[in-house]
Enzyme design. Sequence first.
Site, PDB file in Angstrom:
ATOM      1  N   ASP A 327       0.859  -1.654   0.009  1.00 23.71           N
ATOM      2  CA  ASP A 327      -0.070  -0.032  -0.280  1.00 23.71           C
ATOM      3  C   ASP A 327       0.721   1.178   0.119  1.00 23.71           C
ATOM      4  O   ASP A 327       1.895   1.499   0.465  1.00 23.71           O
ATOM      5  CB  ASP A 327      -1.018   0.466   1.531  1.00 23.71           C
ATOM      6  CG  ASP A 327      -1.896   1.407   1.539  1.00 23.71           C
ATOM      7  OD1 ASP A 327      -2.526   1.134   0.245  1.00 23.71           O
ATOM      8  OD2 ASP A 327      -1.891   1.969   2.190  1.00 23.71           O
ATOM      9  N   GLU A 358       1.071   0.003  -4.910  1.00 25.83           N
ATOM     10  CA  GLU A 358       1.051   1.619  -5.370  1.00 25.83           C
ATOM     11  C   GLU A 358       2.459   2.425  -5.926  1.00 25.83           C
ATOM     12  O   GLU A 358       3.324   2.917  -4.509  1.00 25.83           O
ATOM     13  CB  GLU A 358      -0.198   2.267  -4.661  1.00 25.83           C
ATOM     14  CG  GLU A 358      -1.278   1.460  -4.639  1.00 25.83           C
ATOM     15  CD  GLU A 358      -2.290   1.642  -3.437  1.00 25.83           C
ATOM     16  OE1 GLU A 358      -3.609   2.115  -3.661  1.00 25.83           O
ATOM     17  OE2 GLU A 358      -1.784   2.232  -2.399  1.00 25.83           O
TER      18      GLU A 358
END
Length: 642
Positions: A327, A358
């Site tokens: 994340d 990400e």
Amino acid sequence: MDFNSPQFARQYHYDGGDLGARLTDTGTRFRLWAPTAQRVQLRLYPEGVVSDPLECVEMEPQDRGVWYYETPRRLAGVYYDFAVTVDGVTRTTADPYARACGCNGGRSMVVDLPATDPEGWQQDKAPARQAEDIIYEVHVREFSWDESGGFPQAYRGKYKAFTCTDTTLYGDGQHPTGLGYLRRLGVNYIQLMPVFDYGSVDEAAPDASFNWGYDPVNYNVPEGSYSLDPRDGALRIRELKELVQSLHRQGFRVIMDVVYNHTYHRDSWLERTVPGYYYRHRPDGSWSEGSGCGNDLASERSMCGQYILDSVLYWAGEYHMDGFRFDLMGLLDTDLMQRIRAALDARYGRGEKLVFGEPWAAGPTACKRGTRLAGKKSLPTLDPEIGAFCDAVRDAVKGSVQHTRSAGFVNGGRGKEGAVAQSLTAWCPGGRGFHTAAPTQTITYVSCHDDVTLWDKLVDTLDPRRRYDEGTPRVLRANRLAAAVYMTCQGRLFLLSGEEFGRTKQGQRDTHNAPITLNRLDWQRAWDHRDLVDCYRGLMALRKQLPALCDKSAGAARRLLRVETPAPRCVTALLDNTGSRWGQLYLVYNASGQAYTCTPDGEDWQCLADGETTFGWQQPQTAPTFTAAPGTALILGKPSQL
């Protein structure tokens, strides 16, 4: 004390790999890294909730900031915490390195890990890799909560639901749901949204609220709200292992969604143990908030980076996780990501464990001078086996996620042809929107848990009446075209659970704490939209037969022989598909309102998929010309010469 100084790292860095509580043949050992502490007291408890300590003992300082205590007693099942005194202030903290905890994670627990292994765990291994990696993102509670899934009542929303191998729609015995449905669909990686212990759901009353779980409390402990009994510190460990074991046996590899960029709150176990060390602060002393969650972990500091690396290796080893999705990876430093990749490769083989994330952050972060972050700009410099979500593909296909009415190639957007063409080769060698060194670095997708679902985006842009539940022919056609486009691009494939059956959240963009009734997987909808599901199913099965799309080498882009835009909102491509029964592929993406007729080079082309079916490859038909109806795709194959 200057935590950023090289001198601090040299004096206090510890990589012994044995921090926390460890059972041994001769007793129990406790180690805590707290280099700024003047005193550390270990406190033992009979329970994981409110109770008086059984015993309090003083820990001894050792080299490199480690505090130590050893007892000849084997304290399996005993709970503990620490009282850490820094600059005259004593704070109570659970163990940041704990591997088990009580209900809601406020106290750590000594655990006998081998005793938590389900039967056959030592023989558990991941299924063999397939020709293509197709990742399916799942939330543990969403997966089995709805009655339509046919799961046993006690297992709904729990780890144990993943041990049910043959559930059916309302238990009718005819329409597969759960793992049987996923086997039929053709995905081969299950990505679990956070399953470490998080703070936004009360484990004592898990049905009272819902959350995705991006709120870390105990990084190395499974979340208790998914357990049949969150008060039992060992049970949640066994149940998560059973989940992984069941998925492996059913042919799926397992990816863990990890959140090492921030913690649930600033007053974390890390902060209580070494105040100020694990987090980034601005020059004025205020907290950095690049995560958008009130704090950013300082991954560039040696012991913070070591903590993250040790945690990843622990989940890979103890729980047999097959990959990690990071994340907000754009908040982590590139040196750490390279170390994680190298350590996993050294233990398990090159690229055996997937690593991707990400490549962005929610905002600027106050990292140490000279730190390089693992954002988009760094991708070409990273190991090619460190991947990233490609928002360039996503936005080209369906439009920007930041603007509801922004349209992409399939839903009326103009000028997207160039981006679609670059998406074909997974943005290798790259362009303005994305730049990677090899297709292994590109996660090709159009929807995930964030933002509106693909279906809702198409409804928002194509249906003035916003009929999320019904699905107009125009929306259905655009969904099929979107799937055909991104599933014929290079890179690794990724999709949100339920995308293939038009999953809707009624247009809501961020449902991280919305009711489970909105977030749950509606298995009835999967069968109501079985034609759309079959579209995805056929595309996945076909893709696994097409080396031109599955090629992950740095030279994969050379398989694209020609790409053209013969008309507005229409893209065609010719690809070298050597290694398959079809030596060449011809792709047509026709998002226009007019039919497009094509005559590919040479003869004997066969229709493998079109706007009517994605299973044409099973009995391919040969023709001199082919027509892509408005808003549809064509996949043609030219048989290889024997």
